[in-house]
Design a protein around this motif. Structure first.
Motif, PDB file in Angstrom:
ATOM      1  N   GLU A   1     -20.207  -0.388 -36.527  1.00  0.00           N
ATOM      2  CA  GLU A   1     -18.818  -0.717 -36.237  1.00  0.00           C
ATOM      3  C   GLU A   1     -17.853   0.114 -37.072  1.00  0.00           C
ATOM      4  O   GLU A   1     -16.785   0.517 -36.597  1.00  0.00           O
ATOM      5  N   ASP A   2     -18.213   0.364 -38.329  1.00  0.00           N
ATOM      6  CA  ASP A   2     -17.336   1.140 -39.193  1.00  0.00           C
ATOM      7  C   ASP A   2     -17.191   2.574 -38.690  1.00  0.00           C
ATOM      8  O   ASP A   2     -16.101   3.139 -38.706  1.00  0.00           O
ATOM      9  N   ILE A   3     -18.290   3.157 -38.239  1.00  0.00           N
ATOM     10  CA  ILE A   3     -18.232   4.521 -37.720  1.00  0.00           C
ATOM     11  C   ILE A   3     -17.416   4.559 -36.440  1.00  0.00           C
ATOM     12  O   ILE A   3     -16.599   5.468 -36.226  1.00  0.00           O
ATOM     13  N   ARG A   4     -17.583   3.581 -35.587  1.00  0.00           N
ATOM     14  CA  ARG A   4     -16.824   3.544 -34.333  1.00  0.00           C
ATOM     15  C   ARG A   4     -15.326   3.422 -34.625  1.00  0.00           C
ATOM     16  O   ARG A   4     -14.500   4.060 -33.976  1.00  0.00           O
ATOM     17  N   GLU A   5     -14.989   2.611 -35.622  1.00  0.00           N
ATOM     18  CA  GLU A   5     -13.581   2.460 -35.981  1.00  0.00           C
ATOM     19  C   GLU A   5     -13.051   3.724 -36.636  1.00  0.00           C
ATOM     20  O   GLU A   5     -11.921   4.146 -36.383  1.00  0.00           O
ATOM     21  N   PHE A   6     -13.880   4.354 -37.459  1.00  0.00           N
ATOM     22  CA  PHE A   6     -13.481   5.569 -38.172  1.00  0.00           C
ATOM     23  C   PHE A   6     -13.158   6.682 -37.191  1.00  0.00           C
ATOM     24  O   PHE A   6     -12.171   7.399 -37.330  1.00  0.00           O
ATOM     25  N   TYR A   7     -13.989   6.843 -36.157  1.00  0.00           N
ATOM     26  CA  TYR A   7     -13.805   7.939 -35.220  1.00  0.00           C
ATOM     27  C   TYR A   7     -12.932   7.586 -34.026  1.00  0.00           C
ATOM     28  O   TYR A   7     -12.245   8.447 -33.480  1.00  0.00           O
ATOM     29  N   LEU A   8     -12.971   6.327 -33.594  1.00  0.00           N
ATOM     30  CA  LEU A   8     -12.278   5.973 -32.365  1.00  0.00           C
ATOM     31  C   LEU A   8     -11.060   5.094 -32.593  1.00  0.00           C
ATOM     32  O   LEU A   8     -10.192   5.006 -31.738  1.00  0.00           O
ATOM     33  N   GLY A   9     -10.994   4.426 -33.767  1.00  0.00           N
ATOM     34  CA  GLY A   9      -9.917   3.471 -34.001  1.00  0.00           C
ATOM     35  C   GLY A   9      -8.752   4.083 -34.745  1.00  0.00           C
ATOM     36  O   GLY A   9      -8.903   4.948 -35.590  1.00  0.00           O
ATOM     37  N   LEU A  10      -7.566   3.618 -34.422  1.00  0.00           N
ATOM     38  CA  LEU A  10      -6.358   4.033 -35.117  1.00  0.00           C
ATOM     39  C   LEU A  10      -5.707   2.803 -35.726  1.00  0.00           C
ATOM     40  O   LEU A  10      -5.850   1.692 -35.229  1.00  0.00           O
ATOM     41  N   SER A  11      -5.005   3.031 -36.830  1.00  0.00           N
ATOM     42  CA  SER A  11      -4.268   1.915 -37.425  1.00  0.00           C
ATOM     43  C   SER A  11      -3.063   1.586 -36.548  1.00  0.00           C
ATOM     44  O   SER A  11      -2.737   2.285 -35.595  1.00  0.00           O
ATOM     45  N   GLN A  12      -2.365   0.536 -36.892  1.00  0.00           N
ATOM     46  CA  GLN A  12      -1.208   0.125 -36.095  1.00  0.00           C
ATOM     47  C   GLN A  12      -0.119   1.191 -36.099  1.00  0.00           C
ATOM     48  O   GLN A  12       0.673   1.288 -35.162  1.00  0.00           O
ATOM     49  N   LEU A  13      -0.073   2.022 -37.126  1.00  0.00           N
ATOM     50  CA  LEU A  13       0.928   3.081 -37.198  1.00  0.00           C
ATOM     51  C   LEU A  13       0.435   4.368 -36.549  1.00  0.00           C
ATOM     52  O   LEU A  13       1.113   5.380 -36.573  1.00  0.00           O
TER      53      LEU A  13
ATOM     54  N   TYR B   1     -25.433  12.447 -40.559  1.00  0.00           N
ATOM     55  CA  TYR B   1     -24.806  12.254 -41.867  1.00  0.00           C
ATOM     56  C   TYR B   1     -23.294  12.247 -41.663  1.00  0.00           C
ATOM     57  O   TYR B   1     -22.767  13.023 -40.862  1.00  0.00           O
ATOM     58  N   VAL B   2     -22.603  11.383 -42.390  1.00  0.00           N
ATOM     59  CA  VAL B   2     -21.144  11.312 -42.322  1.00  0.00           C
ATOM     60  C   VAL B   2     -20.590  11.802 -43.657  1.00  0.00           C
ATOM     61  O   VAL B   2     -20.973  11.304 -44.718  1.00  0.00           O
ATOM     62  N   MET B   3     -19.693  12.801 -43.580  1.00  0.00           N
ATOM     63  CA  MET B   3     -19.089  13.355 -44.793  1.00  0.00           C
ATOM     64  C   MET B   3     -17.620  12.975 -44.893  1.00  0.00           C
ATOM     65  O   MET B   3     -16.920  12.856 -43.886  1.00  0.00           O
ATOM     66  N   GLU B   4     -17.180  12.808 -46.131  1.00  0.00           N
ATOM     67  CA  GLU B   4     -15.763  12.603 -46.411  1.00  0.00           C
ATOM     68  C   GLU B   4     -15.473  13.095 -47.816  1.00  0.00           C
ATOM     69  O   GLU B   4     -16.203  12.786 -48.761  1.00  0.00           O
ATOM     70  N   ASN B   5     -14.439  13.922 -47.938  1.00  0.00           N
ATOM     71  CA  ASN B   5     -14.010  14.443 -49.241  1.00  0.00           C
ATOM     72  C   ASN B   5     -15.148  15.099 -50.015  1.00  0.00           C
ATOM     73  O   ASN B   5     -15.287  14.910 -51.233  1.00  0.00           O
TER      74      ASN B   5
END
Length: 276
Positions: free
Chosen positions: A244-256, A224-228
């Protein structure tokens, strides 16, 4: 539950149904959380700091009262019995043990004295000896350190100790909070492997709270993924690992360099598809 439907199975040991938690009669932390832990399973509860993961565990173990928290809506069942109004000691006797974040042990006691403290609800001396041998079988390092003062043990050794202490209570369900926190990757791999062995060999169910999503999903069957304070996604560990969304959420960073929230990731995906 954020649009997610509660799916109750015949073998669900633990069921949270639309649980809301409020602290100090003011602060709403959990917002309708529903989840299940089947008997004999490892289930991961994932999310960033402040998502509500530890509060979820404390709502199960009965420890909310120590922080002026209360379940104000919904219910929690364990083995068919409602427990959200039960005292923590009664919940332990039912077979639920929480391993707190931060490797909390009795630092002035020896390793073996800490382990024996985990069996305080039992009085069978022969069984106690067998259980110590069981714990030392899973954690040989603790046997070598059994007379050492636990406060001087390393972080990894202390994490092994608190898991071993939980085992001494003969739990049906272990609530394991951030076991990888502050540990080197090789130690994380070792401890997670031992947790998986305990699950398979002892039949102990585990609800595992983790920020290290890939490590947690490596031993879990469901997540289960929790947020707020809400569950925003759930699914089999395999599907979550490939999401892909989970991989980006945990492993990806924005450009900043700022980590994106799961909701931001989903909004970005929808916007990208809309723009074609």
């Amino acid at each position: 539950m954020g649009g997610l439907r509660l799916r109750i199975g015949d073998n669900d040991m633990l069921i949270l149904n639309s649980v809301e938690v409020v602290y100090s009669n003011v602060i709403l932390v959990l917002r309708g959380v529903s989840l299940q832990v089947p008997e004999g399973a490892i289930v991961s509860l994932l999310g960033a700091n402040g998502a509500g993961k530890t509060t979820t565990l404390k709502s199960i173990s009965g420890l909310l009262g120590t922080e002026l928290g209360d379940v104000t809506h919904g219910n929690i069942e364990f083995d068919g019995q409602r427990i959200d109004r039960s005292e923590p000691e009664d919940i332990v006797k039912l077979g639920i043990v929480q391993v707190m974040e931060g490797r909390r042990q009795f630092g002035h006691l020896s390793v073996e004295e800490n382990l024996r403290a985990g069996a305080y609800t039992r009085h069978n001396g022969a069984s106690l000896k067998r259980d110590l041998d069981m714990v030392y079988g899973y954690f040989p390092r603790l046997k070598a350190l059994r007379r050492a003062t636990s406060g001087y043990c390393s972080g990894g050794e202390q994490q092994m100790l608190v898991i071993g202490r939980a085992l001494m209570a003969h739990p049906k369900l272990i609530l394991l909070d951030e076991p990888s926190l502050g540990l080197a990757p090789l130690l994380v791999e070792e401890i997670f492997g031992i947790v998986k062995n305990i699950n398979e060999e002892e039949g102990t169910s585990v609800l595992l709270v983790e920020q290290n999503a890939m490590a947690a999903l490596g031993i879990a069957s469901y997540g289960y993924v929790m947020e707020n304070g809400r569950v925003v996604l759930d699914g089999s560990a395999e599907k979550l690992r490939e999401n892909e969304d989970i991989r980006e959420f945990y492993l990806g960073l924005s450009q900043l360099g700022k980590r994106k929230s799961y909701r931001e990731v989903k909004h970005y995906k929808r916007r990208k598809r809309w723009l074609g």
